[in-house]
Motif scaffolding. Sequence first.
Motif, short mmCIF file in Angstrom:
data_model
loop_
_atom_site.label_atom_id
_atom_site.label_comp_id
_atom_site.label_asym_id
_atom_site.label_seq_id
_atom_site.Cartn_x
_atom_site.Cartn_y
_atom_site.Cartn_z
N THR A 134 -0.51 0.01 14.37
CA THR A 134 -0.23 0.26 12.85
C THR A 134 1.18 -0.16 13.12
O THR A 134 1.53 -0.28 11.84
CB THR A 134 0.02 2.20 12.41
OG1 THR A 134 0.71 2.51 13.65
CG2 THR A 134 -1.31 2.07 12.79
N CYS B 55 0.75 -1.50 -0.12
CA CYS B 55 -0.24 -0.47 0.01
C CYS B 55 0.56 1.38 0.15
O CYS B 55 1.74 1.10 0.53
CB CYS B 55 -1.11 -0.26 1.69
SG CYS B 55 -1.97 -1.32 1.58
N VAL B 56 0.12 2.53 -0.73
CA VAL B 56 1.12 3.75 -1.05
C VAL B 56 1.29 4.08 0.64
O VAL B 56 2.24 4.83 1.00
CB VAL B 56 0.50 4.21 -1.59
CG1 VAL B 56 1.18 5.70 -2.04
CG2 VAL B 56 0.55 4.37 -3.67
N ALA B 57 0.39 3.70 1.36
CA ALA B 57 0.07 4.53 3.28
C ALA B 57 1.46 4.33 3.87
O ALA B 57 1.86 4.64 4.73
CB ALA B 57 -1.41 4.31 3.12
N SER B 58 2.06 2.54 3.64
CA SER B 58 3.21 2.75 4.06
C SER B 58 4.43 3.40 4.08
O SER B 58 5.46 3.26 5.12
CB SER B 58 3.54 1.01 3.56
OG SER B 58 4.26 1.30 2.95
N GLY B 59 4.29 3.79 3.40
CA GLY B 59 5.40 4.93 2.73
C GLY B 59 6.79 4.42 2.36
O GLY B 59 7.30 4.77 2.21
N PHE B 60 6.29 3.10 2.15
CA PHE B 60 7.38 2.49 1.36
C PHE B 60 7.58 1.92 0.28
O PHE B 60 6.39 1.67 -0.16
CB PHE B 60 7.83 0.87 2.53
CG PHE B 60 8.16 1.52 4.02
CD1 PHE B 60 9.76 1.89 3.66
CD2 PHE B 60 7.75 1.45 4.60
CE1 PHE B 60 10.60 1.97 5.24
CE2 PHE B 60 8.21 1.45 5.90
CZ PHE B 60 9.55 1.96 6.48
N LEU C 268 13.69 4.81 9.86
CA LEU C 268 11.98 4.82 9.54
C LEU C 268 11.79 3.49 9.47
O LEU C 268 10.82 2.97 10.17
CB LEU C 268 11.67 5.68 8.28
CG LEU C 268 10.50 5.24 7.85
CD1 LEU C 268 8.92 6.16 8.71
CD2 LEU C 268 9.90 6.36 6.70
N TRP C 269 12.10 2.74 8.68
CA TRP C 269 12.04 0.84 9.11
C TRP C 269 11.92 0.14 10.01
O TRP C 269 10.97 -0.18 10.75
CB TRP C 269 12.89 0.09 8.05
CG TRP C 269 12.49 -0.84 7.51
CD1 TRP C 269 13.12 -2.35 8.62
CD2 TRP C 269 11.70 -2.05 7.47
NE1 TRP C 269 12.77 -3.34 8.51
CE2 TRP C 269 11.73 -3.69 7.49
CE3 TRP C 269 10.35 -1.36 6.45
CZ2 TRP C 269 11.31 -4.47 6.77
CZ3 TRP C 269 9.62 -2.94 6.01
CH2 TRP C 269 10.07 -4.19 6.22
N ASN D 180 16.64 5.36 4.52
CA ASN D 180 15.24 5.06 5.44
C ASN D 180 15.42 3.61 6.11
O ASN D 180 14.31 3.26 6.74
CB ASN D 180 14.43 4.45 4.54
CG ASN D 180 14.59 3.50 3.66
OD1 ASN D 180 15.49 2.44 3.20
ND2 ASN D 180 13.62 3.52 2.48
N TYR E 228 8.76 1.09 12.60
CA TYR E 228 7.37 0.31 11.57
C TYR E 228 7.75 -0.14 11.56
O TYR E 228 6.33 -0.52 11.81
CB TYR E 228 7.87 0.70 9.84
CG TYR E 228 6.50 -0.46 9.03
CD1 TYR E 228 5.51 0.86 9.02
CD2 TYR E 228 6.49 -1.59 8.47
CE1 TYR E 228 4.25 -0.03 7.93
CE2 TYR E 228 6.00 -1.83 7.99
CZ TYR E 228 4.48 -1.33 7.99
OH TYR E 228 3.78 -1.82 7.06
#
Length: 180
Positions: free
Chosen positions: A148, A113-118, A135-136, A132, A139
Amino acid sequence: MSGSSAGSARSLRSRGPPVIDPFIPQGLPPPRSRKKAATWTVEEEATLLNFLYSNLGQVADGNFKKVTWNATAAHMARYFPPSENAGDKTAEACECKFKMLKKYYYAVADLKCVASGFAYDDIQGAMITLENADLWDRYTKVSQFHCTRQPDAKPFRNLGFSHFQSVELLLPSSARGRFV
């Protein structure tokens, strides 16, 4: 005759019942050994998923019946006989592996999903670089306060999930195609 048994009526070496030391355990069963965990190769996982797909008609309430898991274990034993180094692929082990593959499916679906940001690629996974990585890590961190978080996504940092489409075919129609 002090300290000698020469003058005694009984010799400790030749007559009478054996002397048992009460501090040494006698006749105890050997310690229980733990069953070895089943280990799975990608090929074995694919065989499991293919067998489940061929038995898709036996799904009740979105789950396979116990008889299907028993048949799955027999199928796995036929094609991948148990070895000394790995545990048996019992009905419980097969069901547990399928549950884990479903968790991975949902984690990868969220990554897609684009919403994951990855960015996600079926071969290279989330393609995490030094830029990144922080960020990972956030996540995939387990958090009791944020639902989430995706700890199940950790294996897909730089590796794709080869069984994504196979697992999707085994999910109830309400869950299929949600993420692609």
